[in-house]
Design an enzyme around this catalytic site. Structure first.
Site, PDB file in Angstrom:
ATOM      1  N   CYS A 197       5.301 -21.063  -1.398  1.00  0.00           N
ATOM      2  CA  CYS A 197       4.278 -20.887  -0.508  1.00  0.00           C
ATOM      3  C   CYS A 197       4.071 -19.538  -0.270  1.00  0.00           C
ATOM      4  O   CYS A 197       4.958 -18.548  -0.126  1.00  0.00           O
ATOM      5  CB  CYS A 197       4.700 -21.354   0.796  1.00  0.00           C
ATOM      6  SG  CYS A 197       3.608 -21.179   2.255  1.00  0.00           S
ATOM      7  N   LEU A 198       2.889 -18.959  -0.378  1.00  0.00           N
ATOM      8  CA  LEU A 198       2.178 -17.560  -0.334  1.00  0.00           C
ATOM      9  C   LEU A 198       2.682 -17.136   0.894  1.00  0.00           C
ATOM     10  O   LEU A 198       2.755 -15.886   0.935  1.00  0.00           O
ATOM     11  CB  LEU A 198       0.895 -17.602  -0.611  1.00  0.00           C
ATOM     12  CG  LEU A 198       0.526 -18.002  -1.986  1.00  0.00           C
ATOM     13  CD1 LEU A 198      -0.963 -18.011  -2.169  1.00  0.00           C
ATOM     14  CD2 LEU A 198       0.984 -17.219  -3.229  1.00  0.00           C
ATOM     15  N   GLN A 218      -3.780 -19.525   6.177  1.00  0.00           N
ATOM     16  CA  GLN A 218      -3.009 -18.307   5.470  1.00  0.00           C
ATOM     17  C   GLN A 218      -3.782 -16.974   5.659  1.00  0.00           C
ATOM     18  O   GLN A 218      -3.039 -16.023   4.968  1.00  0.00           O
ATOM     19  CB  GLN A 218      -2.340 -18.937   4.330  1.00  0.00           C
ATOM     20  CG  GLN A 218      -1.564 -20.148   4.149  1.00  0.00           C
ATOM     21  CD  GLN A 218      -0.847 -20.695   3.015  1.00  0.00           C
ATOM     22  OE1 GLN A 218      -1.592 -21.337   2.368  1.00  0.00           O
ATOM     23  NE2 GLN A 218      -0.072 -20.091   2.544  1.00  0.00           N
ATOM     24  N   HIS A 252      -0.186 -27.436   6.049  1.00  0.00           N
ATOM     25  CA  HIS A 252      -0.679 -26.199   6.788  1.00  0.00           C
ATOM     26  C   HIS A 252      -1.760 -26.329   7.645  1.00  0.00           C
ATOM     27  O   HIS A 252      -1.848 -25.817   8.719  1.00  0.00           O
ATOM     28  CB  HIS A 252      -1.336 -25.151   5.427  1.00  0.00           C
ATOM     29  CG  HIS A 252      -0.141 -24.449   4.856  1.00  0.00           C
ATOM     30  ND1 HIS A 252       0.608 -23.439   5.529  1.00  0.00           N
ATOM     31  CD2 HIS A 252      -0.003 -24.455   3.526  1.00  0.00           C
ATOM     32  CE1 HIS A 252       1.458 -22.930   4.396  1.00  0.00           C
ATOM     33  NE2 HIS A 252       1.204 -23.562   3.507  1.00  0.00           N
ATOM     34  N   HIS A 291       1.232 -30.260   0.559  1.00  0.00           N
ATOM     35  CA  HIS A 291       1.810 -29.067   1.117  1.00  0.00           C
ATOM     36  C   HIS A 291       0.302 -28.484   1.958  1.00  0.00           C
ATOM     37  O   HIS A 291       0.924 -27.924   2.942  1.00  0.00           O
ATOM     38  CB  HIS A 291       2.298 -28.246  -0.193  1.00  0.00           C
ATOM     39  CG  HIS A 291       2.359 -26.964  -0.015  1.00  0.00           C
ATOM     40  ND1 HIS A 291       4.034 -26.375  -0.008  1.00  0.00           N
ATOM     41  CD2 HIS A 291       1.982 -26.046   0.622  1.00  0.00           C
ATOM     42  CE1 HIS A 291       3.881 -25.164   0.578  1.00  0.00           C
ATOM     43  NE2 HIS A 291       2.758 -24.767   0.879  1.00  0.00           N
ATOM     44  N   GLU A 292      -0.669 -28.510   1.151  1.00  0.00           N
ATOM     45  CA  GLU A 292      -1.695 -27.848   1.968  1.00  0.00           C
ATOM     46  C   GLU A 292      -2.354 -28.508   3.144  1.00  0.00           C
ATOM     47  O   GLU A 292      -2.700 -27.663   4.264  1.00  0.00           O
ATOM     48  CB  GLU A 292      -3.017 -27.391   0.805  1.00  0.00           C
ATOM     49  CG  GLU A 292      -2.599 -26.674  -0.443  1.00  0.00           C
ATOM     50  CD  GLU A 292      -2.053 -25.319  -0.074  1.00  0.00           C
ATOM     51  OE1 GLU A 292      -1.998 -24.919   1.094  1.00  0.00           O
ATOM     52  OE2 GLU A 292      -1.116 -24.842  -0.942  1.00  0.00           O
ATOM     53  N   GLY A 307      -2.466 -22.882  -4.525  1.00  0.00           N
ATOM     54  CA  GLY A 307      -3.117 -23.439  -3.385  1.00  0.00           C
ATOM     55  C   GLY A 307      -2.964 -22.632  -2.238  1.00  0.00           C
ATOM     56  O   GLY A 307      -1.980 -21.556  -2.178  1.00  0.00           O
TER      57      GLY A 307
HETATM   58 NI    NI Z   1       1.830 -22.904   1.536  1.00  0.00          NI
END
Ligand code: NI
Length: 173
Positions: A94-95, A51, A140, A136-137, A46
């Site tokens: 998380c990226l 990001q 963000h 989670h997304e 995701g």
């Molecule tokens: Ni993340």
């Protein structure tokens, strides 16, 4: 479909409130393409637009298992309209916080309203990995990170570590 550099902790962009998309134009389609390329290259399941440095309410996801066929999902203006009282604990990463994983408790099931790449509205129910990933997304898009759900001690330790890493990278450059 260029892979874009990821915005990493402790970059303050990650705390921005992303703006709704008013319609899907060429720029939004390109953003989604670039996000998929970046997400699959990472690899991740995701990614939120912030990001890659764009504060718009756009998310790309693919929660299909590796080796399976790809199931790309683009969510425009995703909104969680219902969450179950029942909770579930899952390990998250998380990226923007590479190679850090921790268990997070979130509602087990959700109802999600979103628009697709043609700006058509959908409403779906999700549970399991999909429900966790969506929450989670969507966080963000509201400037919230999964480390915000950890104890202050753990969170401070992570932020300190990644601040140090960012400084080291700056000095190398
Ligand atoms: Ni993340």
């Amino acid at each position: 479909m260029p892979v874009k550099p990821l915005v990493l902790l402790p970059d303050s962009q990650l705390r921005l409130l992303s703006k709704p998309v008013e319609g899907v134009d060429k720029a939004v389609r390109k953003l989604v393409d670039d996000m998929f390329a970046t997400m699959y290259a990472a690899p991740g399941i995701g990614l939120a637009a912030i990001q890659v440095g764009t504060p718009l309410r756009v998310v790309t996801m693919d929660v299909s298992k590796r080796d399976d066929t790809q199931e790309p999902m683009a969510l425009i203006n995703p909104e969680i309209v219902w969450s179950s009282e029942e909770m579930r604990v899952m390990e998250e990463g998380c990226l923007s916080i590479p190679e850090y994983y921790e268990s997070v408790e979130r509602p087990d099931k959700i109802r999600l309203r979103y628009r697709d790449i043609d700006f058509k509205e959908h409403e779906i129910e999700a549970d399991g990995v999909l429900a966790t990933c969506v929450q989670h997304e969507v966080d963000h898009l509201n400037g919230i990170l999964f480390i915000d759900y950890l104890s202050k001690l753990k969170r401070d330790r992570v932020i300190k570590k990644y601040t140090k890493l960012a400084k080291m990278k700056d000095e190398e450059a």
